[in-house]
Design a protein around this motif. Structure first.
Motif, mmCIF file in Angstrom:
data_model
loop_
_atom_site.group_PDB
_atom_site.id
_atom_site.type_symbol
_atom_site.label_atom_id
_atom_site.label_comp_id
_atom_site.label_asym_id
_atom_site.label_seq_id
_atom_site.Cartn_x
_atom_site.Cartn_y
_atom_site.Cartn_z
ATOM 1 N N UNK A 19 3.618 17.175 6.429
ATOM 2 C CA UNK A 19 3.124 16.483 7.625
ATOM 3 C C UNK A 19 2.068 15.436 7.294
ATOM 4 N N UNK A 20 1.121 15.779 6.456
ATOM 5 C CA UNK A 20 0.066 14.838 6.094
ATOM 6 C C UNK A 20 0.652 13.611 5.407
ATOM 7 N N UNK B 100 0.804 -1.223 0.000
ATOM 8 C CA UNK B 100 0.000 0.000 0.000
ATOM 9 C C UNK B 100 0.838 1.275 0.000
ATOM 10 N N UNK B 101 1.928 1.300 0.721
ATOM 11 C CA UNK B 101 2.727 2.532 0.806
ATOM 12 C C UNK B 101 3.234 2.944 -0.567
ATOM 13 N N UNK B 102 3.825 2.015 -1.306
ATOM 14 C CA UNK B 102 4.334 2.386 -2.627
ATOM 15 C C UNK B 102 3.207 2.459 -3.650
ATOM 16 N N UNK B 103 2.118 1.708 -3.451
ATOM 17 C CA UNK B 103 0.982 1.802 -4.371
ATOM 18 C C UNK B 103 0.357 3.190 -4.293
ATOM 19 N N UNK B 104 0.200 3.715 -3.094
ATOM 20 C CA UNK B 104 -0.332 5.075 -2.937
ATOM 21 C C UNK B 104 0.659 6.081 -3.528
ATOM 22 N N UNK C 281 1.232 5.420 8.551
ATOM 23 C CA UNK C 281 0.074 4.541 8.754
ATOM 24 C C UNK C 281 0.108 3.388 7.757
ATOM 25 N N UNK C 282 0.415 3.694 6.487
ATOM 26 C CA UNK C 282 0.478 2.639 5.478
ATOM 27 C C UNK C 282 1.592 1.651 5.768
#
Length: 185
Positions: free
Chosen positions: A168-169, A101-105, A176-177
């Motif tokens: 920051x976001x 998910x982290x790299x997919x996002x 979280x991912x």
């Protein structure tokens, strides 16, 4: 290839082709990325393939190589054992993207923000890699290794683009991912 060594890129695609037919997909990506360097890419590929075939012939292994790699490989990829291969492919692709998910996002951010030559090259790499994953409609988890380098490269770039926009976001979202695989393992 991006480093200005098209003959080496072709040669490495040739080496990959000896291990797996999907090395041809790597060659196609190289050719589409740099159409102005096709001759050098193909010459690097051909040099390795001809040398490898010569070595196999000298060892008396050319017929066995042809049969086991190409004949049996085409038969294996020619049919899927799945009753609903497309649904299976969607399910496994969704599971793979969730796990990464982290790299997919990050990849989605990349495609949303990037334009120009990098955007075109990214689509070429990702779509051809997806085609390689889809060969034979089996969607075995190991097939996604073909897609992983593209998603990691463009996902990392996308995460950097997100950091520039809203630092920051993006850091919180990435954290979280990244908890997904941490919790899972």
């Amino acid at each position: 290839l991006a480093g200005g060594m098209p003959a080496l890129a072709g040669a490495l695609a040739g080496v990959a082709c000896f291990f797996n037919v999907k090395g041809l997909f790597v060659l196609v990506v190289c050719l589409l990325w740099r159409p102005d360097r096709r001759l050098r890419i193909v010459s690097g590929f051909a040099a390795v393939v001809l040398a490898g075939l010569g070595a196999l012939a000298a060892a008396g292994a050319l017929n066995g190589y042809w049969e086991q790699v190409w004949v049996w490989g085409v038969r294996y990829a020619g049919s899927s054992p799945e009753a609903h291969p497309y649904l299976n492919g969607l399910k496994r692709s969704a599971n793979w993207m969730w796990f990464h998910a982290a790299v997919a996002v990050g990849t989605l951010v990349f495609f949303a923000r990037e334009r120009g030559e990098r955007f075109r090259e990214a689509w070429i790499w990702v779509l051809i890699s997806l085609a390689a994953v889809s060969v034979g409609l089996r969607f075995s988890p190991r097939y996604y290794f073909q897609l992983l380098p593209a998603v990691v490269v463009f996902g990392a770039r996308g995460l950097l683009l997100a950091l520039d926009a809203r630092r920051r976001t993006a850091i919180v979202a990435a954290s979280i991912l990244l908890l997904i695989p941490a919790i899972r393992f």
